[in-house]
Design an enzyme around this catalytic site. Structure first.
Site, PDB file in Angstrom:
ATOM      1  N   ARG A 186       0.936  -1.108   0.078  1.00 24.40           N
ATOM      2  CA  ARG A 186      -0.146  -0.021  -0.058  1.00 24.40           C
ATOM      3  C   ARG A 186       0.860   1.358  -0.034  1.00 24.40           C
ATOM      4  O   ARG A 186       1.925   1.333   0.527  1.00 24.40           O
ATOM      5  CB  ARG A 186      -0.722   0.099   1.302  1.00 24.40           C
ATOM      6  CG  ARG A 186      -2.200  -0.882   0.946  1.00 24.40           C
ATOM      7  CD  ARG A 186      -3.238  -0.456   0.075  1.00 24.40           C
ATOM      8  NE  ARG A 186      -4.273  -1.061   0.148  1.00 24.40           N
ATOM      9  CZ  ARG A 186      -4.622  -2.406  -0.821  1.00 24.40           C
ATOM     10  NH1 ARG A 186      -3.763  -2.645  -1.848  1.00 24.40           N
ATOM     11  NH2 ARG A 186      -5.888  -2.789  -0.691  1.00 24.40           N
TER      12      ARG A 186
ATOM     13  N   HIS B  60      -1.382  -0.319  -9.838  1.00 26.58           N
ATOM     14  CA  HIS B  60      -2.151  -1.332  -9.070  1.00 26.58           C
ATOM     15  C   HIS B  60      -2.752  -2.450  -9.693  1.00 26.58           C
ATOM     16  O   HIS B  60      -4.008  -2.641  -9.650  1.00 26.58           O
ATOM     17  CB  HIS B  60      -3.354  -0.461  -8.098  1.00 26.58           C
ATOM     18  CG  HIS B  60      -3.692  -1.229  -6.867  1.00 26.58           C
ATOM     19  ND1 HIS B  60      -4.232  -0.350  -5.847  1.00 26.58           N
ATOM     20  CD2 HIS B  60      -3.882  -2.279  -6.625  1.00 26.58           C
ATOM     21  CE1 HIS B  60      -4.405  -1.247  -4.820  1.00 26.58           C
ATOM     22  NE2 HIS B  60      -4.201  -2.432  -5.280  1.00 26.58           N
TER      23      HIS B  60
HETATM   24  P1  NDP Z   1      -2.125 -10.674   5.538  1.00 27.95           P
HETATM   25  O1  NDP Z   1      -2.773 -10.108   6.751  1.00 27.95           O
HETATM   26  O2  NDP Z   1      -2.360 -12.138   5.540  1.00 27.95           O
HETATM   27  O3  NDP Z   1      -0.487 -10.377   6.177  1.00 27.95           O
HETATM   28  C1  NDP Z   1      -0.201  -9.262   6.645  1.00 27.95           C
HETATM   29  C2  NDP Z   1       1.318  -9.316   7.229  1.00 27.95           C
HETATM   30  O4  NDP Z   1       1.777  -8.093   7.718  1.00 27.95           O
HETATM   31  C3  NDP Z   1       1.633 -10.348   8.399  1.00 27.95           C
HETATM   32  O5  NDP Z   1       2.581 -11.063   8.329  1.00 27.95           O
HETATM   33  C4  NDP Z   1       1.559  -9.339   9.544  1.00 27.95           C
HETATM   34  O6  NDP Z   1       2.345  -9.645  10.819  1.00 27.95           O
HETATM   35  C5  NDP Z   1       2.358  -8.110   8.753  1.00 27.95           C
HETATM   36  N1  NDP Z   1       2.006  -6.971   9.868  1.00 27.95           N
HETATM   37  C6  NDP Z   1       1.066  -6.326  10.007  1.00 27.95           C
HETATM   38  N2  NDP Z   1       1.341  -5.082  10.742  1.00 27.95           N
HETATM   39  C7  NDP Z   1       2.440  -5.382  10.989  1.00 27.95           C
HETATM   40  C8  NDP Z   1       3.353  -4.250  11.610  1.00 27.95           C
HETATM   41  N3  NDP Z   1       2.928  -3.341  12.489  1.00 27.95           N
HETATM   42  N4  NDP Z   1       4.547  -4.906  11.719  1.00 27.95           N
HETATM   43  C9  NDP Z   1       5.167  -5.574  11.078  1.00 27.95           C
HETATM   44  N5  NDP Z   1       4.568  -6.769  10.392  1.00 27.95           N
HETATM   45  C10 NDP Z   1       3.104  -6.516  10.317  1.00 27.95           C
HETATM   46  O7  NDP Z   1      -2.119  -9.876   4.361  1.00 27.95           O
HETATM   47  P2  NDP Z   1      -1.826 -10.292   2.737  1.00 27.95           P
HETATM   48  O8  NDP Z   1      -0.791 -10.972   2.765  1.00 27.95           O
HETATM   49  O9  NDP Z   1      -3.145 -11.119   2.514  1.00 27.95           O
HETATM   50  O10 NDP Z   1      -1.799  -8.820   2.141  1.00 27.95           O
HETATM   51  C11 NDP Z   1      -0.797  -8.132   2.514  1.00 27.95           C
HETATM   52  C12 NDP Z   1      -1.328  -6.734   1.781  1.00 27.95           C
HETATM   53  O11 NDP Z   1      -1.211  -6.586   0.368  1.00 27.95           O
HETATM   54  C13 NDP Z   1      -2.890  -6.243   1.940  1.00 27.95           C
HETATM   55  O12 NDP Z   1      -3.281  -5.582   3.000  1.00 27.95           O
HETATM   56  C14 NDP Z   1      -2.845  -5.372   0.715  1.00 27.95           C
HETATM   57  O13 NDP Z   1      -2.695  -3.979   1.122  1.00 27.95           O
HETATM   58  C15 NDP Z   1      -1.751  -5.580  -0.296  1.00 27.95           C
HETATM   59  N6  NDP Z   1      -2.440  -6.131  -1.549  1.00 27.95           N
HETATM   60  C16 NDP Z   1      -2.058  -5.545  -2.674  1.00 27.95           C
HETATM   61  C17 NDP Z   1      -2.257  -5.651  -3.883  1.00 27.95           C
HETATM   62  C18 NDP Z   1      -2.056  -5.183  -5.130  1.00 27.95           C
HETATM   63  O14 NDP Z   1      -2.588  -5.551  -6.028  1.00 27.95           O
HETATM   64  N7  NDP Z   1      -0.853  -4.326  -5.376  1.00 27.95           N
HETATM   65  C19 NDP Z   1      -3.300  -7.012  -3.891  1.00 27.95           C
HETATM   66  C20 NDP Z   1      -3.417  -7.708  -2.678  1.00 27.95           C
HETATM   67  C21 NDP Z   1      -3.413  -7.153  -1.496  1.00 27.95           C
HETATM   68  P3  NDP Z   1       1.639 -11.066  11.684  1.00 27.95           P
HETATM   69  O15 NDP Z   1       1.859 -12.295  10.693  1.00 27.95           O
HETATM   70  O16 NDP Z   1       2.435 -10.961  12.925  1.00 27.95           O
HETATM   71  O17 NDP Z   1       0.086 -10.825  11.680  1.00 27.95           O
END
Ligand code: NDP
Length: 309
Positions: A224, A272
């Site tokens: 993002r 995107h």
């Molecule tokens: P998930 O919720 O499965 O994973 C999120 C990860 O981020 C987890 O490992 C989580 O840690 C980590 N995280 C969250 N907050 C923090 C923090 N403060 N510090 C460190 N690590 C953190 O999400 P997805 O993998 O499914 O998707 C990730 C993102 O990808 C989406 O939120 C979206 O913004 C983006 N996206 C972009 C697309 C595009 O076309 N460009 C398409 C789809 C998604 P923990 O494992 O400890 O919870």
């Protein structure tokens, strides 16, 4: 009894989703009336994309859940009218798309492909890149997408480290928390951001953390826009500390014409496109969650409203 499912997404996406959703409901033996309009009081589930006109969830008294079509929930998670369970999308098709997009952009930087693609002086200048096994890649965010990307990059031979919010058991070397970020970045030739947009992840890459990356590192952001401090990234590109950046997501989308990313010679802007939700595979996830809701089983991929993802 018929289950009323409201499809609340952009007008143009209905033709892509209507048949796959109906097929997926039928496969699970669910009798569903899927429509773009239902009286709010009759709706059981809302299939939702945050770019839909629907923003006020208060009239949906009977609804059991909002089933998001996107992986990212930043545009709905803080909606004060939403008091229903919110499930996000974890779609195998989207995951494959993300791994392919990241692989392409990593390999471009790894092999130095640009020097041959744009070569107006017909310069015969062989460049031998290191092997993947001589490169380190940090994945920030090791959730559904980050983990799949990490595994794919390891299969290509790269050394991969992951960073998440909480400690995680993984075959991939992991770091977490503020100290862990420094450890993950300090030896990374490339960093891939796959974090959600939450208050805690804003400006994860900023002047201080960009400086932790080795000189000449590349930044790839399909997560993002707010994960990166734009001005800090431009400064790091201009002074040569960061060698290049590929950005798929931005604070404002479409990226405004006057934004310096467009004209920057070291920045590649993609609109995107890293990972679209794929209707056929996503429809099965939605149908499974409706089945669970009807059976009184826990929903898949529930969002934790407090942490924002
Ligand atoms: P998930 O919720 O499965 O994973 C999120 C990860 O981020 C987890 O490992 C989580 O840690 C980590 N995280 C969250 N907050 C923090 C923090 N403060 N510090 C460190 N690590 C953190 O999400 P997805 O993998 O499914 O998707 C990730 C993102 O990808 C989406 O939120 C979206 O913004 C983006 N996206 C972009 C697309 C595009 O076309 N460009 C398409 C789809 C998604 P923990 O494992 O400890 O919870």
């Amino acid at each position: 009894m018929t289950i009323n499912v409201l499809f609340a997404a952009r007008e143009g996406s209905w033709p892509n989703y209507e048949a796959p959703l109906n097929a997926a409901f039928e496969d699970l033996g669910l009798k569903v009336d899927l429509a773009r309009t239902h009286a709010p009081k009759d709706v059981d589930y809302i299939v939702y994309a945050p770019n839909a006109p629907l923003q006020d969830f208060t009239p949906f008294h009977r609804a059991k859940a909002v089933l998001n079509l996107w992986a990212g929930v930043d545009a709905i998670v803080r909606n004060p009218t939403l008091n229903l369970p919110l499930a996000r999308m974890v779609d195998p098709g989207m995951t494959t798309s993300m791994t392919e997009w990241v692989a392409g952009h990593v390999m471009r930087y790894h092999l130095g492909i640009d020097r041959y693609v744009v070569n107006p002086n017909q310069n015969w200048a062989p460049h031998v890149p290191p092997l993947a096994s001589e490169r380190q890649i940090a994945i920030l965010g090791m959730g559904a997408l980050g983990s799949a990307v990490a595994e794919m990059l390891m299969r290509l031979g790269f050394h991969v480290t992951g960073w998440s919010r909480r400690p995680k058991d993984s075959s991939i070397p992991m770091h977490h928390g503020a100290d862990g970020l420094r450890a993950a970045l300090s030896c990374a030739d490339m960093v891939v951001l796959l974090l959600p947009d939450t208050p805690a992840t804003a400006n994860t890459l900023n002047p201080e953390t960009l400086a932790w990356l080795p000189k000449g590192a590349f930044v790839i952001n399909p997560g993002r826009g707010p994960l990166i401090d734009d001005q800090a990234l431009i400064a790091a590109l201009d002074d040569g500390h960061i060698a290049g950046a590929t950005l798929d997501v931005f604070r404002t989308e479409p990226l405004p014409q006057e934004h310096p990313f467009w004209a920057h010679p070291k920045v590649t802007v993609t609109p995107h496109v890293a990972a679209e939700t794929r209707p056929i595979t996503a429809a099965r996830v939605i149908a499974e969650n409706v089945r669970r809701g009807e059976a009184g089983e826990p929903f898949l991929h529930l969002v934790d409203r407090d942490s924002g993802y």
